[in-house]
Design a protein around this motif. Structure first.
Motif, PDB file in Angstrom:
ATOM      1  N   PHE A  73       1.729 -15.580   2.583  1.00  0.00           N
ATOM      2  CA  PHE A  73       3.119 -15.589   3.043  1.00  0.00           C
ATOM      3  C   PHE A  73       3.130 -15.260   4.530  1.00  0.00           C
ATOM      4  N   SER A  74       3.750 -16.118   5.317  1.00  0.00           N
ATOM      5  CA  SER A  74       3.673 -15.954   6.769  1.00  0.00           C
ATOM      6  C   SER A  74       5.021 -15.708   7.434  1.00  0.00           C
ATOM      7  N   ASP A  75       6.105 -15.691   6.653  1.00  0.00           N
ATOM      8  CA  ASP A  75       7.426 -15.612   7.275  1.00  0.00           C
ATOM      9  C   ASP A  75       8.170 -14.327   6.946  1.00  0.00           C
ATOM     10  N   PHE A  76       7.436 -13.234   6.765  1.00  0.00           N
ATOM     11  CA  PHE A  76       8.096 -11.951   6.541  1.00  0.00           C
ATOM     12  C   PHE A  76       8.804 -11.486   7.810  1.00  0.00           C
ATOM     13  N   THR A  77       9.961 -10.852   7.652  1.00  0.00           N
ATOM     14  CA  THR A  77      10.641 -10.220   8.779  1.00  0.00           C
ATOM     15  C   THR A  77       9.934  -8.900   9.094  1.00  0.00           C
ATOM     16  N   PRO A  78      10.182  -8.336  10.275  1.00  0.00           N
ATOM     17  CA  PRO A  78       9.587  -7.026  10.586  1.00  0.00           C
ATOM     18  C   PRO A  78       9.941  -5.962   9.540  1.00  0.00           C
ATOM     19  N   ARG A  79      11.165  -6.007   9.032  1.00  0.00           N
ATOM     20  CA  ARG A  79      11.579  -5.034   8.010  1.00  0.00           C
ATOM     21  C   ARG A  79      10.774  -5.228   6.726  1.00  0.00           C
ATOM     22  N   GLN A  80      10.574  -6.477   6.321  1.00  0.00           N
ATOM     23  CA  GLN A  80       9.783  -6.732   5.115  1.00  0.00           C
ATOM     24  C   GLN A  80       8.339  -6.287   5.306  1.00  0.00           C
ATOM     25  N   LEU A  81       7.784  -6.528   6.465  1.00  0.00           N
ATOM     26  CA  LEU A  81       6.412  -6.075   6.742  1.00  0.00           C
ATOM     27  C   LEU A  81       6.312  -4.560   6.630  1.00  0.00           C
ATOM     28  N   GLU A  82       7.316  -3.875   7.139  1.00  0.00           N
ATOM     29  CA  GLU A  82       7.331  -2.409   7.060  1.00  0.00           C
ATOM     30  C   GLU A  82       7.448  -1.954   5.608  1.00  0.00           C
ATOM     31  N   GLN A  83       8.316  -2.619   4.845  1.00  0.00           N
ATOM     32  CA  GLN A  83       8.514  -2.236   3.444  1.00  0.00           C
ATOM     33  C   GLN A  83       7.269  -2.500   2.605  1.00  0.00           C
ATOM     34  N   PHE A  84       6.697  -3.692   2.745  1.00  0.00           N
ATOM     35  CA  PHE A  84       5.483  -3.981   1.989  1.00  0.00           C
ATOM     36  C   PHE A  84       4.346  -3.040   2.404  1.00  0.00           C
ATOM     37  N   GLY A  85       4.250  -2.755   3.694  1.00  0.00           N
ATOM     38  CA  GLY A  85       3.191  -1.881   4.180  1.00  0.00           C
ATOM     39  C   GLY A  85       3.291  -0.469   3.649  1.00  0.00           C
ATOM     40  N   ALA A  86       4.515  -0.032   3.333  1.00  0.00           N
ATOM     41  CA  ALA A  86       4.725   1.336   2.854  1.00  0.00           C
ATOM     42  C   ALA A  86       4.387   1.503   1.380  1.00  0.00           C
ATOM     43  N   LEU A  87       4.256   0.406   0.647  1.00  0.00           N
ATOM     44  CA  LEU A  87       4.057   0.500  -0.802  1.00  0.00           C
ATOM     45  C   LEU A  87       2.773   1.232  -1.177  1.00  0.00           C
ATOM     46  N   ASP A  88       1.709   1.025  -0.431  1.00  0.00           N
ATOM     47  CA  ASP A  88       0.412   1.608  -0.795  1.00  0.00           C
ATOM     48  C   ASP A  88       0.485   3.129  -0.856  1.00  0.00           C
ATOM     49  N   GLU A  89       0.967   3.747   0.208  1.00  0.00           N
ATOM     50  CA  GLU A  89       1.038   5.212   0.238  1.00  0.00           C
ATOM     51  C   GLU A  89       2.041   5.736  -0.787  1.00  0.00           C
ATOM     52  N   LEU A  90       3.186   5.053  -0.919  1.00  0.00           N
ATOM     53  CA  LEU A  90       4.211   5.485  -1.867  1.00  0.00           C
ATOM     54  C   LEU A  90       3.675   5.497  -3.297  1.00  0.00           C
ATOM     55  N   TYR A  91       3.028   4.396  -3.686  1.00  0.00           N
ATOM     56  CA  TYR A  91       2.554   4.317  -5.073  1.00  0.00           C
ATOM     57  C   TYR A  91       1.359   5.237  -5.324  1.00  0.00           C
ATOM     58  N   LYS A  92       0.482   5.382  -4.344  1.00  0.00           N
ATOM     59  CA  LYS A  92      -0.645   6.299  -4.540  1.00  0.00           C
ATOM     60  C   LYS A  92      -0.149   7.730  -4.683  1.00  0.00           C
ATOM     61  N   ASP A  93       0.849   8.089  -3.885  1.00  0.00           N
ATOM     62  CA  ASP A  93       1.393   9.441  -3.940  1.00  0.00           C
ATOM     63  C   ASP A  93       2.072   9.703  -5.281  1.00  0.00           C
ATOM     64  N   TRP A  94       2.918   8.765  -5.713  1.00  0.00           N
ATOM     65  CA  TRP A  94       3.636   8.963  -6.960  1.00  0.00           C
ATOM     66  C   TRP A  94       2.736   8.784  -8.182  1.00  0.00           C
ATOM     67  N   ASN A  95       1.746   7.916  -8.068  1.00  0.00           N
ATOM     68  CA  ASN A  95       0.849   7.694  -9.203  1.00  0.00           C
ATOM     69  C   ASN A  95       0.005   8.936  -9.503  1.00  0.00           C
ATOM     70  N   ALA A  96      -0.230   9.749  -8.469  1.00  0.00           N
ATOM     71  CA  ALA A  96      -0.968  10.998  -8.670  1.00  0.00           C
ATOM     72  C   ALA A  96      -0.138  11.993  -9.476  1.00  0.00           C
ATOM     73  N   LYS A  97       1.211  11.840  -9.411  1.00  0.00           N
ATOM     74  CA  LYS A  97       2.102  12.745 -10.141  1.00  0.00           C
ATOM     75  C   LYS A  97       2.452  12.189 -11.521  1.00  0.00           C
ATOM     76  N   ILE A  98       2.741  10.903 -11.566  1.00  0.00           N
ATOM     77  CA  ILE A  98       3.155  10.238 -12.800  1.00  0.00           C
ATOM     78  C   ILE A  98       2.314   8.972 -12.927  1.00  0.00           C
ATOM     79  N   ASN A  99       1.326   8.997 -13.774  1.00  0.00           N
ATOM     80  CA  ASN A  99       0.376   7.885 -13.836  1.00  0.00           C
ATOM     81  C   ASN A  99       0.993   6.663 -14.526  1.00  0.00           C
ATOM     82  N   VAL A 100       1.331   5.647 -13.725  1.00  0.00           N
ATOM     83  CA  VAL A 100       1.857   4.395 -14.292  1.00  0.00           C
ATOM     84  C   VAL A 100       0.955   3.208 -13.980  1.00  0.00           C
TER      85      VAL A 100
END
Length: 215
Positions: free
Chosen positions: A8-35
């Motif tokens: 996918f090559s047409d992400f907006t800057p906001r979408q790039l920021e949102q997708f980029g944040a998923l890794d840390e968010l899910y790793k942090d929450w997955n350590a608390k609630i394993n899904v």
């Protein structure tokens, strides 16, 4: 994240920021609630985010649609799709409250105003209609059809393809599944459209995985 930009090559800057944040968010929450399994969390973008975005690659949902994600778990495919389609409304439903706690935290962190959640079984969702239902490896196709049918309004939209042809998409169920689905599909008496994910993404993990679309 690089694997998303490969396809996918047409992400907006906001979408790039949102997708980029998923890794840390899910790793942090997955350590608390394993899904997400421990071995899959390190492949979040391939096995969860890109897998979810297969639906976006095959279905160019226009602005204004309303879509229900049945059995969303930790937010897949609903969260990546909500980022991809910021002007489409997504309602993520799951019967396990702690999973939705993660979804709500991700929603708040990313500012996903087009996403809502509901702690219930799909068959308990009432007084609402949607244009599409999406789901990812939650239940047999027959169950998904039974749950989604009362929730879907009749409608369609037309998309003009790059070569000038027009494709009509009718409201229905769009689910991600894998393996040999012949028996499961035969049991429903339907003839769904099947899209092989290996036609969309070249990684080995996507072999024998499909989008199943029943209009």
């Amino acid at each position: 994240m690089d694997i998303l930009l490969k396809y996918f090559s047409d992400f907006t800057p906001r979408q790039l920021e949102q997708f980029g944040a998923l890794d840390e968010l899910y790793k942090d929450w997955n350590a608390k609630i394993n899904v997400i399994s421990r071995k899959d969390i390190d492949s979040l973008y391939e096995k969860h985010v890109l897998h979810s975005l297969a639906i976006a690659a095959a279905f160019p949902f226009p602005d204004g649609l309303e879509i229900i994600d049945i059995g969303t778990g930790g937010g897949f495919p609903g969260v990546p799709l909500a980022i991809f389609f910021p002007n489409v409304k997504f309602h993520l439903v799951d019967s396990i409250g702690k999973k939705l706690k993660i979804v709500e935290a991700v929603k708040e962190a990313l500012g996903l105003d087009n996403l809502t959640t509901q702690h219930s079984r799909a068959e308990e969702v009432t007084n609402r209609k949607f244009d599409f239902a999406v789901s990812r490896a939650v239940a047999p196709l027959g169950d998904l059809l039974r749950w989604s049918k009362p929730l879907l309004r009749k409608g369609q939209f037309t998309v003009k393809e790059g070569d000038g042809r027009e494709t009509v998409y009718r409201s229905g169920l769009v689910c991600l599944k894998g393996g040999d689905l012949a028996e499961e599909i035969n049991a429903t008496g339907t003839r769904p459209k099947m899209i092989e994910l290996s036609d969309l993404f070249e990684e080995e993990w996507f072999r024998e995985k499909y989008i199943v679309y029943v209009s």
